[in-house]
Write a protein that holds these residues in place. Structure first.
Motif, PDB file in Angstrom:
ATOM      1  N   GLY A  62       0.809  -1.210   0.000  1.00 49.84           N
ATOM      2  CA  GLY A  62       0.000   0.000   0.000  1.00 49.84           C
ATOM      3  C   GLY A  62       0.844   1.263   0.000  1.00 49.84           C
ATOM      4  O   GLY A  62       0.496   2.253  -0.647  1.00 49.84           O
ATOM      5  N   LEU A  63       1.973   1.226   0.701  1.00 43.67           N
ATOM      6  CA  LEU A  63       2.820   2.414   0.800  1.00 43.67           C
ATOM      7  C   LEU A  63       3.632   2.678  -0.469  1.00 43.67           C
ATOM      8  O   LEU A  63       4.071   3.804  -0.700  1.00 43.67           O
ATOM      9  N   THR A  64       3.866   1.639  -1.279  1.00 48.37           N
ATOM     10  CA  THR A  64       4.735   1.793  -2.446  1.00 48.37           C
ATOM     11  C   THR A  64       4.002   1.717  -3.778  1.00 48.37           C
ATOM     12  O   THR A  64       4.461   2.287  -4.768  1.00 48.37           O
ATOM     13  N   ARG A  65       2.866   1.027  -3.826  1.00 43.66           N
ATOM     14  CA  ARG A  65       2.212   0.793  -5.110  1.00 43.66           C
ATOM     15  C   ARG A  65       0.864   1.494  -5.254  1.00 43.66           C
ATOM     16  O   ARG A  65       0.280   1.487  -6.337  1.00 43.66           O
ATOM     17  N   VAL A  66       0.361   2.065  -4.155  1.00 36.96           N
ATOM     18  CA  VAL A  66      -0.957   2.700  -4.188  1.00 36.96           C
ATOM     19  C   VAL A  66      -0.795   4.174  -3.828  1.00 36.96           C
ATOM     20  O   VAL A  66      -0.107   4.514  -2.855  1.00 36.96           O
ATOM     21  N   ASP A  67      -1.429   5.038  -4.586  1.00 38.49           N
ATOM     22  CA  ASP A  67      -1.401   6.474  -4.296  1.00 38.49           C
ATOM     23  C   ASP A  67      -2.477   6.786  -3.254  1.00 38.49           C
ATOM     24  O   ASP A  67      -3.671   6.817  -3.551  1.00 38.49           O
ATOM     25  N   ILE A  68      -2.025   6.979  -2.023  1.00 32.57           N
ATOM     26  CA  ILE A  68      -2.954   7.272  -0.931  1.00 32.57           C
ATOM     27  C   ILE A  68      -2.576   8.611  -0.303  1.00 32.57           C
ATOM     28  O   ILE A  68      -1.401   9.006  -0.318  1.00 32.57           O
ATOM     29  N   PRO A  69      -3.557   9.338   0.232  1.00 36.24           N
ATOM     30  CA  PRO A  69      -3.244  10.614   0.885  1.00 36.24           C
ATOM     31  C   PRO A  69      -2.314  10.407   2.087  1.00 36.24           C
ATOM     32  O   PRO A  69      -2.379   9.383   2.776  1.00 36.24           O
ATOM     33  N   LEU A  70      -1.467  11.380   2.332  1.00 37.27           N
ATOM     34  CA  LEU A  70      -0.558  11.360   3.483  1.00 37.27           C
ATOM     35  C   LEU A  70       0.326  10.114   3.501  1.00 37.27           C
ATOM     36  O   LEU A  70       0.625   9.550   4.553  1.00 37.27           O
ATOM     37  N   ASN A  71       0.755   9.696   2.329  1.00 37.27           N
ATOM     38  CA  ASN A  71       1.573   8.488   2.220  1.00 37.27           C
ATOM     39  C   ASN A  71       2.852   8.605   3.046  1.00 37.27           C
ATOM     40  O   ASN A  71       3.200   7.694   3.811  1.00 37.27           O
ATOM     41  N   LYS A  72       3.537   9.727   2.912  1.00 39.39           N
ATOM     42  CA  LYS A  72       4.803   9.903   3.634  1.00 39.39           C
ATOM     43  C   LYS A  72       4.590   9.972   5.143  1.00 39.39           C
ATOM     44  O   LYS A  72       5.402   9.458   5.918  1.00 39.39           O
ATOM     45  N   ALA A  73       3.494  10.597   5.563  1.00 38.70           N
ATOM     46  CA  ALA A  73       3.206  10.692   6.991  1.00 38.70           C
ATOM     47  C   ALA A  73       2.905   9.319   7.575  1.00 38.70           C
ATOM     48  O   ALA A  73       3.357   8.983   8.684  1.00 38.70           O
ATOM     49  N   ILE A  74       2.149   8.519   6.843  1.00 43.37           N
ATOM     50  CA  ILE A  74       1.834   7.164   7.312  1.00 43.37           C
ATOM     51  C   ILE A  74       3.096   6.315   7.365  1.00 43.37           C
ATOM     52  O   ILE A  74       3.312   5.545   8.318  1.00 43.37           O
ATOM     53  N   THR A  75       3.946   6.457   6.356  1.00 37.87           N
ATOM     54  CA  THR A  75       5.214   5.724   6.357  1.00 37.87           C
ATOM     55  C   THR A  75       6.064   6.106   7.559  1.00 37.87           C
ATOM     56  O   THR A  75       6.627   5.236   8.246  1.00 37.87           O
ATOM     57  N   ALA A  76       6.159   7.403   7.841  1.00 37.51           N
ATOM     58  CA  ALA A  76       6.939   7.862   8.995  1.00 37.51           C
ATOM     59  C   ALA A  76       6.342   7.356  10.296  1.00 37.51           C
ATOM     60  O   ALA A  76       7.070   6.992  11.236  1.00 37.51           O
ATOM     61  N   LEU A  77       5.017   7.298  10.384  1.00 40.05           N
ATOM     62  CA  LEU A  77       4.353   6.809  11.593  1.00 40.05           C
ATOM     63  C   LEU A  77       4.649   5.336  11.831  1.00 40.05           C
ATOM     64  O   LEU A  77       4.943   4.915  12.964  1.00 40.05           O
ATOM     65  N   ILE A  78       4.579   4.530  10.763  1.00 36.12           N
ATOM     66  CA  ILE A  78       4.860   3.093  10.904  1.00 36.12           C
ATOM     67  C   ILE A  78       6.316   2.858  11.262  1.00 36.12           C
ATOM     68  O   ILE A  78       6.635   2.105  12.187  1.00 36.12           O
ATOM     69  N   LEU A  79       7.200   3.527  10.547  1.00 41.93           N
ATOM     70  CA  LEU A  79       8.632   3.344  10.817  1.00 41.93           C
ATOM     71  C   LEU A  79       9.028   3.935  12.159  1.00 41.93           C
ATOM     72  O   LEU A  79      10.048   3.558  12.742  1.00 41.93           O
ATOM     73  N   GLY A  80       8.209   4.882  12.671  1.00 43.75           N
ATOM     74  CA  GLY A  80       8.485   5.423  14.004  1.00 43.75           C
ATOM     75  C   GLY A  80       8.400   4.373  15.087  1.00 43.75           C
ATOM     76  O   GLY A  80       8.963   4.545  16.176  1.00 43.75           O
ATOM     77  N   GLY A  81       7.699   3.287  14.802  1.00 46.73           N
ATOM     78  CA  GLY A  81       7.637   2.197  15.763  1.00 46.73           C
ATOM     79  C   GLY A  81       8.981   1.557  16.039  1.00 46.73           C
ATOM     80  O   GLY A  81       9.158   0.884  17.064  1.00 46.73           O
ATOM     81  N   LEU A  82       9.945   1.752  15.126  1.00 45.61           N
ATOM     82  CA  LEU A  82      11.286   1.215  15.354  1.00 45.61           C
ATOM     83  C   LEU A  82      11.960   1.874  16.549  1.00 45.61           C
ATOM     84  O   LEU A  82      12.874   1.299  17.153  1.00 45.61           O
ATOM     85  N   MET A  83      11.535   3.085  16.888  1.00 45.55           N
ATOM     86  CA  MET A  83      12.163   3.816  17.989  1.00 45.55           C
ATOM     87  C   MET A  83      11.526   3.513  19.343  1.00 45.55           C
ATOM     88  O   MET A  83      11.990   4.003  20.363  1.00 45.55           O
ATOM     89  N   LEU A  84      10.448   2.722  19.355  1.00 42.27           N
ATOM     90  CA  LEU A  84       9.763   2.409  20.603  1.00 42.27           C
ATOM     91  C   LEU A  84      10.419   1.221  21.274  1.00 42.27           C
ATOM     92  O   LEU A  84      10.418   0.110  20.741  1.00 42.27           O
ATOM     93  N   ALA A  85      10.990   1.431  22.450  1.00 43.92           N
ATOM     94  CA  ALA A  85      11.615   0.344  23.202  1.00 43.92           C
ATOM     95  C   ALA A  85      10.540  -0.467  23.919  1.00 43.92           C
ATOM     96  O   ALA A  85       9.683   0.104  24.599  1.00 43.92           O
ATOM     97  N   PRO A  86      10.549  -1.789  23.781  1.00 44.83           N
ATOM     98  CA  PRO A  86       9.522  -2.606  24.428  1.00 44.83           C
ATOM     99  C   PRO A  86       9.452  -2.427  25.937  1.00 44.83           C
ATOM    100  O   PRO A  86       8.369  -2.476  26.529  1.00 44.83           O
TER     101      PRO A  86
END
Length: 278
Positions: free
Chosen positions: A97-121
């Motif tokens: 969805g992030l790479t093949r579909v044109d969706i609104p706020l694509n970059k913001a959604i990508t940053a939000l998902i990848l932001g999970g990498l910074m969350l320590a369990p």
């Protein structure tokens, strides 16, 4: 000058091989020592822990299996298999969805998902415990499945997305011309093209889930839902005087991961090199 350079090259190779040999000894020797001590008795282990076993008996492995290692192994296999399937599927669909579909706020959604990498369990342990207790999922198989899937989706999505970005757009256009919908294009065209990175993410997810200890310790307390890392700790506390049995249990837990890494390491390297390395 040429002879001096060749002499320095020989010295460099000698040091490199010496370093690699030392690294092999550091990694392999503890595993070998653990396997050998799994065949000993307590008396043999404490009298000479570095000697070979006198009697190569599998009694310690049978004891470890009967004392719960078999149940822990079954739980680990179920949790690992289900969380791997769920994580890789959700991540691949999100990456599509992030790479093949044109969706609104694509970059913001990508940053939000990848932001999970910074969350320590560890930061989220207390609220997660409260939440799962309120939902009635604490000390259950579902708790581990949800946690292992949720905390690995950002990393897995990052890997698969990096691979999908460079896939040619022409395949999407051809699929659309042939009347294929989004799901058909994803399942029958894009996903098979992502086989190298999918294989890598599957192997990485298996290695992570199989060895994970923190969540398994905090969110499970019953013997029926404990995975191998936590179960081996319980085995040691209950039967701490029989260290050969504990070593035998550790060998049983380590064998699947070692075999997986030995036979799957080239797929991990190839997938990551084709994905992030592009």
């Amino acid at each position: 000058m040429v002879s001096r350079l060749s002499f320095m090259g020989v010295i460099a190779r000698v040091f490199m091989w010496a370093f690699l040999l030392g690294l092999v000894v550091v990694v392999v020797y503890p595993l070998l020592w653990m396997v050998l001590n799994g065949f000993k008795t307590n008396a043999e282990l404490f009298s000479d822990p570095f000697a070979l076993p006198v009697d190569w008996s599998f009694d310690n492995y049978r004891k470890a299996w009967n004392r719960g290692v078999g149940d822990y192994l079954t739980t680990s296999v179920l949790v690992t298999a289900t969380s791997t399937v769920a994580t890789v599927f959700v991540s691949a669909w999100a990456a599509y969805g992030l790479t093949r579909v044109d969706i609104p706020l694509n970059k913001a959604i990508t940053a939000l998902i990848l932001g999970g990498l910074m969350l320590a369990p560890t930061v989220a342990l207390v609220p997660l415990v409260k939440m799962f207790q309120a939902m009635g999922l604490y000390n259950s198989f579902w708790a581990l499945l949800i946690l292992y899937t949720a905390f690995r989706i950002p990393f897995t999505t990052f890997l698969i997305r990096a691979y999908m970005i460079d896939l040619p757009r022409e395949v999407d256009e051809a699929a659309e011309v042939d009347g294929a919908g989004r799901w058909t294009a994803f399942w029958r065209i894009i996903l098979p093209m992502c086989k190298p990175i999918i294989t890598s993410t599957v192997l990485l997810q298996i290695l992570f889930t199989w060895n994970e200890y923190l969540f398994a310790m905090v969110f499970t307390s019953g013997s029926g839902v404990q995975t191998l890392p936590v179960g081996l700790t319980s085995l040691m506390s209950k039967h701490g005087t029989e260290f050969p049995v504990v070593f035998a249990g550790m060998v049983i837990a380590a064998v699947p991961v070692v075999l997986l890494f030995v036979f799957g390491q080239r797929y991990i390297v190839k997938g990551l090199a084709d994905g992030i390395g592009k």
